[in-house]
Structures are given as structure tokens and as C-alpha cells.
Motif scaffolding. Structure first.
Motif, PDB file in Angstrom:
ATOM      1  N   ARG A 193       0.854  -1.188   0.000  1.00 30.36           N
ATOM      2  CA  ARG A 193       0.000   0.000   0.000  1.00 30.36           C
ATOM      3  C   ARG A 193       0.891   1.240   0.000  1.00 30.36           C
TER       4      ARG A 193
ATOM      5  N   ASP B  55      -3.722   3.009  -3.386  1.00 32.30           N
ATOM      6  CA  ASP B  55      -4.678   1.944  -3.102  1.00 32.30           C
ATOM      7  C   ASP B  55      -4.077   0.583  -3.438  1.00 32.30           C
ATOM      8  N   LEU B  56      -4.075  -0.318  -2.470  1.00 27.77           N
ATOM      9  CA  LEU B  56      -3.389  -1.597  -2.635  1.00 27.77           C
ATOM     10  C   LEU B  56      -4.067  -2.477  -3.680  1.00 27.77           C
TER      11      LEU B  56
END
Length: 415
Positions: free
Chosen positions: A297, A343-344
């Protein structure tokens, strides 16, 4: 220097600068603020005065990489000092197998291009500086001493002009090379395969024009590549990448110019003419390294910090550049959808796409190296039959050429 950026790129070399160039056209429209942190000061001399050198290292750009640089808007200037590859000649010393690729037969203007790294770097940085965009800040010479994940952002500690500054951002891109100290400090491990070889890199002149021909020559002590370069003072130049076993590297590097040329011809032959001049020789150990984590992330690892390949197929930088283009496309789409750039889920989707490309490209490079380094007589016959069949089968040759040129990958959407 701002306190907060959307993206912090650590490393202003060819990979980091390429990413900044890829994001530049959309930076205003998408309100993207980008910092590029580099340990070396920006070049100050006029990029238009560049002169080819006998001491510069070079990179082979696949035809697909040209398309990426065209999309960035840098190809028009870059092509002033690139050498097109019109033909590729692949052979195995002591055996009959030969494969030849020709640009016209494959329906392209060139199979690839050879560019001196110094020129490529100057063009990329000059392109960013000429844009004079308030969206991109160069922080250099500077070093990043720490990167940390925070609740909703990333923190970056920068040592700049004798002071430490704390920056925050949505995304950190680590493009600080294969010896990345940050990779280790952040606990990112990597797998490594050593080949017990060194690459000797040197520019040479021959007594006949290269005519745009690139050679890949496999020998019992390692592969050799001879790539066409721009002429200097009327003399044809080529970039030589010569793979030498570790136990011979000191001996070969210690040869004087004439002995070095004689050893080269004993290994390579005279298909490219007689070598009449050699430049400064560089060497580096050959390893295959792949970072075990390439996204977290708020973090992406790119370029040699993510993967470093054997130079046998000349695909290392082209693989990295495809990663640059894909990441830029991912970030542009995320911004359009007002999604956090770190955003992962989105970064993992980007990595899965790159992982497939990496597995294929790294596998091809590694297996080719092992196949042509094996002295088993049956394998030697088999691989030479394969080279010969490839040479006489147009369909197989076209598939091989398209893969080598990077034309079997989708074009990036940087708009």
C-alpha cells in the motif's frame, strides 16, 4: 519543495525520469504533484551539443519501447542519436545453427534501436525541465533516508542541502537501482541467481560499416553481443557486451588493446570486420535478482530495484519501461476515478499484469542463458537445429521477432 505530493519518485535515472515523463502530459489536467528525488545534480550543459563517446554505456531499445517514448513525447528528440537495428544475426560458435532477422521482412522500420545511456538520460531530464511544469519538482542532489507507511499516507525523509525534510505523499515509487539501500531498509527481500560470469562492456570501432546489423554470438565461455552505434568522427562504432566467466575476468580486463582485440576476434570472428579501436572497458557481475515484494500500500518498486536480468537477450530495460508505462496508465486511471494512488487493490492489479510479463521475459532470458551455456553435445545439436529451423520458418521467425521487439504487449494508454 512542497510538504505534500501525490507521487514521490525516488531515483531520477532512466526509469524514474521515464515515469515522470509518462505522467507529465496529464499532470495539469489531473492536478498531479510529483517530486523526483535524485542523488546526482541535474546536467547543466546544452543537450543539443551531445557528442557520441567511446566511453558511454548503451541500451538496446525494443521497437515497442519506441512506441512508449513516442507516447511520452520524447522520441522526436531522442532519435537524433539512436542507431536503428535493421538486422539481427544469431550464431553459435563452432556449430552450424544461424538465425537472421530482418526489419523489412518483419514489416517494421527497425527491429530495435541502440542508444547511449547518457543521451537517453539527458533527453528525459531535459524534456521535464523544458516543460517547466509547476507540477514536477526536482529535489537534487538529495538522498532519501527513510520511507514509512502512515495511517492514510506515506512519509519520506529527505536529506537535502544539509537539512532533513519530512514529506508526505499518496504513493512512493522506488526506482533507485539494483543496489537499492531503501529496499533492504524496508525489509523487502529478493531472490538471486548468480551466473558466475561478468559482463565486459566497451565501445569499439571497426574498419567497415555495421550497416545496422546487431550480432548475438554464443560461445563456450558465454554469449557476446555487438550492437550498432552512431558513428563518431566518421568511424563506425559498435557496443560490445562480452560475457566472461568469473575466473577469467581479471585476465581479459588486464589485456592491452591489441591483445583484447585479438581475444575478441578469436571468440567472435570477423563477420563484423576488423576492430581497430576500443574504448574504456567496464565490467559488472551477472545476476538474476527479483524483489519478493514489488507493491505495498502506497509503494511500488520499479526498474532494477524490482528485477535485474542477464543481458543475453537485451530485455532488462525494455521490461522495466513496460512497467513504467503500465504504472503510469494505472495511476492516470486511478486519478480520473478519484481513487487514492496508493490503493493496494489497484496496485496489486498492476503488479499481476507485470508479473506475467516478468515471468515470461525473465524465463526466456534465464533459460536461453542456460541452454547456450550447456556443453552437452546432444543439447548443442538440438539448439542449433532449432536455430536453423527458426531461420527457415517465416511464421516462427515472425512470432520470435514480435516478442523480441515487444510488439506482443498492449500499447499503453497515457491519456
Amino acid at each position: 519543495m512542497k510538504q505534500h505530493y501525490d507521487i514521490v519518485i525516488i531515483g531520477g535515472g532512466m526509469v524514474g525520469a521515464s515515469l515522470a515523463c509518462a505522467l507529465l502530459p496529464m499532470s495539469d489536467a489531473l492536478d498531479l504533484n510529483i517530486a523526483v528525488i535524485e542523488s546526482v545534480a541535474l546536467p547543466t550543459h546544452d543537450v543539443e551539443e551531445y557528442q557520441p563517446s567511446y566511453d558511454a554505456r548503451s541500451t538496446a531499445l525494443a521497437y515497442g519501447s519506441r512506441s512508449i517514448y513516442e507516447a511520452m513525447g520524447v522520441w522526436t528528440r531522442l532519435k537524433a542519436h539512436v542507431s536503428p537495428i535493421s538486422d539481427i544475426h544469431v550464431s553459435d560458435k563452432g556449430y552450424f545453427g544461424v538465425t537472421r532477422l530482418n526489419a523489412k521482412k518483419e514489416g517494421v522500420s527497425a527491429l530495435g534501436y541502440v542508444v547511449e545511456n547518457q543521451w537517453l538520460g539527458h533527453v528525459l531530464l531535459d524534456h521535464l525541465q523544458q516543460a517547466a511544469s509547476p507540477r514536477i519538482d526536482f529535489i537534487c542532489p538529495a538522498s532519501v533516508t527513510a520511507v514509512e507507511s502512515r495511517a492514510d499516507s506515506m512519509g519520506v525523509t529527505v536529506e537535502y542541502q544539509g537539512e532533513h525534510a519530512e514529506l508526505s505523499c499518496e504513493l512512493v515509487v522506488m526506482a533507485d537501482g539494483g543496489r537499492s539501500p531503501l529496499r533492504a531498509s524496508m525489509g523487502i527481500s529478493y531472490s538471486e541467481t548468480t551466473y558466475d560470469q561478468h559482463a565486459i562492456v566497451v565501445n569499439v570501432s571497426t574498419d567497415q560499416p555495421h550497416n545496422g546489423v546487431a550480432y548475438e554470438r554464443f560461445t563456450d565461455s558465454g554469449p557476446m553481443a555487438l550492437l550498432p552505434l552512431e558513428d563518431k568522427d566518421g568511424s563506425p562504432r559498435s557496443a560490445l557486451v562480452w560475457t566472461v566467466p568469473n575466473d577469467l575476468i581479471d585476465e581479459v580486463l588486464g589485456l592491452d588493446d591489441q591483445a583484447f582485440i585479438a581475444r575478441f576476434h578469436e571468440r567472435f570472428g570477423y563477420r563484423a570486420g576488423n576492430v581497430i579501436h576500443v574504448g574504456q572497458r567496464f565490467s559488472y557481475p551477472l545476476k538474476l535478482t527479483v524483489a519478493d515484494e514489488q507493491v505495498r500500500r502506497g509503494l511500488v518498486v520499479l526498474g532494477n530495484a524490482a528485477h535485474a536480468l542477464h543481458p543475453i537477450a537485451g530485455q532488462g530495460y525494455n521490461l522495466a519501461l513496460r512497467g513504467v508505462a503500465s504504472l503510469a496508465e494505472t495511476l492516470i486511471h486511478a486519478r480520473k476515478q478519484q481513487q487514492n494512488l496508493g490503493d493496494l487493490t489497484r496496485l496489486q492489479a498492476f503488479y499481476e499484469q507485470q508479473r506475467l510479463d516478468q515471468v515470461r521475459t525473465i524465463g526466456f532470458s534465464d533459460q536461453t542463458m542456460k541452454l547456450f551455456s550447456n556443453h552437452n553435445p546432444l543439447l548443442a545439436v538440438g539448439r542449433n537445429v532449432g536455430l536453423q529451423l527458426l531461420d527457415i520458418c517465416p511464421t516462427a521467425k515472425t512470432l520470435f521477432a514480435r516478442s523480441a521487439m515487444g510488439l506482443d504487449m498492449p500499447a499503453p494508454d497515457l491519456k
